[in-house]
Design an enzyme around this catalytic site. Structure first.
Site, PDB file in Angstrom:
ATOM      1  N   SER A  11       4.120   2.194   8.362  1.00 58.41           N
ATOM      2  CA  SER A  11       3.893   1.201   7.324  1.00 58.41           C
ATOM      3  C   SER A  11       5.188   0.945   6.569  1.00 58.41           C
ATOM      4  CB  SER A  11       2.833   1.686   6.345  1.00 58.41           C
ATOM      5  OG  SER A  11       1.571   1.342   6.822  1.00 58.41           O
ATOM      6  N   ASP A  58       1.339  -7.709   2.237  1.00 59.03           N
ATOM      7  CA  ASP A  58       1.456  -6.267   2.002  1.00 59.03           C
ATOM      8  C   ASP A  58       2.914  -5.814   1.824  1.00 59.03           C
ATOM      9  OD1 ASP A  58       0.946  -3.574   1.805  1.00 59.03           O
ATOM     10  OD2 ASP A  58      -0.365  -3.475   3.555  1.00 59.03           O
ATOM     11  N   HIS A  95       0.822  -1.217   0.000  1.00 60.46           N
ATOM     12  CA  HIS A  95       0.000   0.000   0.000  1.00 60.46           C
ATOM     13  C   HIS A  95       0.856   1.267   0.000  1.00 60.46           C
ATOM     14  CE1 HIS A  95       0.146  -0.140   4.553  1.00 60.46           C
ATOM     15  NE2 HIS A  95       0.096   1.168   4.420  1.00 60.46           N
TER      16      HIS A  95
HETATM   17  N1  ARG Z   1      -4.638   0.469   7.653  1.00 57.29           N
HETATM   18  C1  ARG Z   1      -3.383   0.552   6.968  1.00 57.29           C
HETATM   19  C2  ARG Z   1      -2.833   1.966   7.075  1.00 57.29           C
HETATM   20  O1  ARG Z   1      -3.353   2.746   7.819  1.00 57.29           O
HETATM   21  C3  ARG Z   1      -3.491   0.116   5.549  1.00 57.29           C
HETATM   22  C4  ARG Z   1      -4.278   0.998   4.651  1.00 57.29           C
HETATM   23  C5  ARG Z   1      -4.324   0.572   3.212  1.00 57.29           C
HETATM   24  N2  ARG Z   1      -5.180  -0.564   2.993  1.00 57.29           N
HETATM   25  C6  ARG Z   1      -6.525  -0.515   2.777  1.00 57.29           C
HETATM   26  N3  ARG Z   1      -7.200  -1.636   2.660  1.00 57.29           N
HETATM   27  N4  ARG Z   1      -7.190   0.609   2.664  1.00 57.29           N
HETATM   28  O2  ARG Z   1      -2.166   2.535   6.254  1.00 57.29           O
HETATM   29  N1  GLU Z   2      -1.132   1.332   7.642  1.00 61.63           N
HETATM   30  C1  GLU Z   2      -0.531   2.377   8.407  1.00 61.63           C
HETATM   31  C2  GLU Z   2       0.499   3.218   7.635  1.00 61.63           C
HETATM   32  O1  GLU Z   2       0.309   3.564   6.506  1.00 61.63           O
HETATM   33  C3  GLU Z   2       0.070   1.800   9.622  1.00 61.63           C
HETATM   34  C4  GLU Z   2      -1.038   1.478  10.500  1.00 61.63           C
HETATM   35  C5  GLU Z   2      -1.050   2.352  11.722  1.00 61.63           C
HETATM   36  O2  GLU Z   2      -0.392   1.906  12.674  1.00 61.63           O
HETATM   37  O3  GLU Z   2      -1.698   3.399  11.725  1.00 61.63           O
HETATM   38  O4  GLU Z   2       1.472   3.689   8.145  1.00 61.63           O
END
Ligand code: ARG
Ligand code: GLU
Length: 714
Positions: free
Chosen positions: A649, A221, A85
């Site tokens: 991330s 991921d 991502h």
């Molecule tokens: N929750 C993760 C973050 O905050 C991944 C976000 C991307 N993935 C998604 N299914 N939207 O970045």
């Molecule tokens: N998916 C999150 C990022 O883009 C990390 C998740 C979080 O700990 O907020 O950094």
């Protein structure tokens, strides 16, 4: 019962800043302070193995990726890992209908096939330095805040200029602990970064938004990049003559894996936390802003999801919009619930009463006077709160539809950018581009967008947020909104194109007469009056100053506590243990997931759970080579108590020996309050097991040459 609850609150609150063992995002340069605790927790290496400016250390292998994620070097030829991502935009940019890398994945089988990504940057920290004295000398608390800011900015600029004079480095200075301390960062910025590999979306985004923020998780991921430099080894813009960068340090990868109880640490770039805010801010975020944003996003998501379920074309069209909307929407729900569950407002209030008592005593003893800090903070929040509420409705609601967002741009074009023909033309071009997407399959899109427009504005109207409309019933409102939607130039392609192609400021008046733009102006003039802006900005400046004093006071109040500074997109270390948890009564989560779980989730009819045929056959063969676990399974993910946030991330997850065992990519939903309050019972980061990552590169993609570049230990 009641008494027990109260004593629990007090128990948690009396050691407010004796942080929980696993809480904290620590400054690498000051890691000596944590070294003993980290070693007690199981770490075998030393703080200087992690950060050292005289020798290559782990920090030389960890980079800021694309300005908001983390990446790490895993070979001596600049090979870099991050999340799927995080590389998403680059993968999308290289994807076409004929070469749909997003759907099918991409693997460069030779260096020549690696794809340049103009605009993508990777930043390595060269060294950091405490510059508090240089930034703050001679400034006292009575100085006007704006004047103080100006002085500081000026000092920062000249310190930075001086620090990198004659080098190719960049310098930045950032405030810590609300401006009680300042650190300078000397960075090296790389501009030639190439895409090397990415798994197909049904691996890299397996589980999609359904599984996002959740455990058990099975997302592969990750994506792979490589950094290039000029032949003389310096950062350079893309050129075919550039050569792979040789990092001072790259990570060793361990195939040993991790199990429950093992020490791990995460090394990366967490973006923002708000650990020290008062109960007013917690209440504002969790109980005022979050519910409004969630409710307004419910509306958008409902309509987009409906559309996405109607055809693959519509799924593609809204996928990335929905990913963005759903990510915050889901996180805030977990956050607000977690804040309530931990009785955060009560705990903060209790801590504040302790602080107040301490401040009164200190004052009575002739010490510094902190007694006004908390009352003044409360008073500043009282000024801020109603305006913050209104602006939340405006930004999340009024601008929610594509239609109103374009009305906003159009109004910008007619007002702020009307001084020269050039500016107007540039904004017009932007709008033209947005028109392209707006009018694509307009019959379908306008149904979705119109529904979002009407439903969000009805929501605002019901909430009393549109006092400027003289409308008495919802039926009248619906009629009024329909009329605007159909009559505005914004839904007429020919007229829009004609207006924008030859736009000159002389057309401003015509634009301002458009019914959608008129509504926009009414709403804006109602919510963003000069008085409201002034009140808001003054309250913000007061909060900034008072929080600085509050934090300084707390550090005096608890002189033996090691405070971690809130995350601010600078390099940090968080450490903890691999650990399962119980999210709610009667349920226990084990700390790792396996490929078996992917097969359990498989459902060819649900987009998020389609399994790649080749992955299915690899599963059937049950031969994971060096990547399998002794029990015959293939581990896919694991969770740990490392304190992380957005920006982490892609961060390397390292074992007790400082070897790479995983890639951080998410947090568990039940623990997303950890930006404000951390509790090791519920807060977990989610990591991709490095063995699944290597298995995919090697056995799934057949890109063995990449694995061969890496230093792998069994
Ligand atoms: N929750 C993760 C973050 O905050 C991944 C976000 C991307 N993935 C998604 N299914 N939207 O970045
Ligand atoms: N998916 C999150 C990022 O883009 C990390 C998740 C979080 O700990 O907020 O950094």
């Amino acid at each position: 019962m009641k008494k027990r609850l109260l004593s629990l609150v007090i128990l948690m609150a009396t050691a407010p800043l004796a942080l929980h063992a696993d809480e904290g995002m620590w400054i690498p340069m000051l890691l000596q302070r944590n070294e003993a605790a980290m070693q007690r927790a199981g770490m075998h290496i030393s703080a200087s193995d992690i950060y050292d400016i005289n020798h290559a250390s782990l920090k030389d292998a960890v980079v800021l990726f694309a300005g908001g994620c983390t990446g790490e070097f895993v070979s001596k030829e600049g090979l870099l890992l991050t999340n799927h991502h995080c590389g998403y935009n680059e993968i999308v940019k290289h994807s076409t209908v004929e070469h749909d890398y997003l759907t099918h994945g991409f693997w460069a089988m030779s260096r020549e096939q690696e794809l340049p990504c103009p605009g993508l940057t990777v930043v390595r920290l060269v060294r950091m330095e405490d510059v508090t004295r240089q930034v703050l000398h001679g400034l006292d608390d009575n100085l006007d805040e704006a004047q103080r800011d100006k002085l500081i900015e000026h000092r920062i600029d000249s310190l930075c200029d001086h620090a990198v004079e004659g080098t190719h480095y960049r310098a930045a200075i950032k405030p810590f602990y609300y401006g009680n301390q300042y650190f300078m960062y000397i960075n090296e910025v790389f501009n030639d970064v190439r895409l090397v590999g990415a798994p197909p979306s049904n691996i890299g985004k397996f589980g999609g938004d359904t599984d996002n923020w959740m455990w058990p998780r099975h997302t592969g991921d990750f994506s792979v990049f490589r950094v290039y430099v000029s032949p003389d080894g310096l950062p350079a813009e893309y050129s075919k003559d550039n050569v792979p960068y040789q990092p001072l340090k790259h990570l060793t990868i361990s195939l040993k894996g991790v199990d429950e109880g093992d020490f791990t640490f995460v090394f990366g770039y967490p973006g923002t936390t708000r650990r020290y805010v008062t109960h007013d801010q917690v209440d504002l975020s969790a109980n005022l802003e979050n519910p409004i944003r969630i409710a307004l996003r419910d509306i958008r998501l409902k309509h987009y999801n409906n559309a996405m379920n109607q055809s693959p074309a519509q799924r593609l069209r809204y996928a990335s919009t929905v990913a963005g909307i759903a990510n915050g929407w889901k996180k805030w729900q977990g956050e607000t619930q977690g804040i309530a569950r931990l009785r955060t407002v009560e705990i903060k209030k209790y801590q504040e009463s302790q602080f107040q008592m301490w401040a009164e005593e200190l004052k009575a003893a002739g010490g510094h006077d902190y007694t006004r800090v908390l009352p003044q903070l409360e008073e500043a929040y009282a000024r801020l709160r109603p305006i913050d509420l209104e602006w939340t409705y405006f930004n999340e609601g009024l601008l929610a539809s594509d239609f109103m967002y374009r009305a906003y741009l159009l109004w910008n074009l007619a007002t702020r950018h009307s001084t020269t023909d050039d500016d107007a033309q540039a904004t017009a071009q932007k709008l033209l581009a947005r028109n392209e997407t707006f009018f694509k399959d307009f019959d379908q899109h306008s149904v979705v967008d119109h529904a979002i427009f009407v439903e969000t504005l009805t929501y605002l109207w019901r909430a009393g947020q549109m006092p400027y409309l003289d409308i008495r019933s919802e039926a009248d409102l619906a009629k009024y909104l329909d009329k605007i939607y159909s009559q505005s130039i914004l839904t007429h392609r020919d007229k829009m194109d004609r207006l924008l192609k030859g736009y000159t400021p002389r057309q401003a008046r015509k634009v301002l007469g458009d019914p959608a733009v008129e509504l926009m102006v009414q709403a804006y003039d109602n919510s963003y009056t000069e008085a409201k802006r002034n009140t808001f900005n003054t309250a913000q400046a007061d909060i900034q100053r008072l929080m600085r004093l509050y934090l300084r006071g707390m550090m005096e109040q608890y002189p033996d506590s090691n405070f971690f500074p809130d995350a601010n997109l600078t390099l940090r270390v968080a450490y903890g243990h691999v650990k399962g948890f119980s999210p709610r009564d009667g349920v226990y989560y084990t700390p790792y997931s396996t490929l078996t779980g992917i097969m359990e989730k498989e459902n060819p009819d649900i987009y998020d759970y389609v399994v790649e045929p080749k992955l299915r056959s690899l599963f059937a063969a049950h031969n994971y080579g060096p990547y399998g676990s002794p029990d015959g399974s293939l581990r896919v993910g694991f969770i740990a108590t490392n304190h992380t946030t957005g920006g982490n991330s892609g961060s390397p997850v390292l074992n007790a020996d400082g070897q790479l065992v995983g890639l951080n990519f998410d947090r568990c939903w039940e623990g997303t309050m950890s930006d404000l309050i951390f509790d090791p019972r519920y807060c977990r980061n989610i990591c991709l097991d490095i063995r699944y990552c290597l298995f995919l590169i090697d056995q799934f993609a057949g890109a063995k040459h990449l694995v061969e570049e890496m230093d792998i230990v069994r």
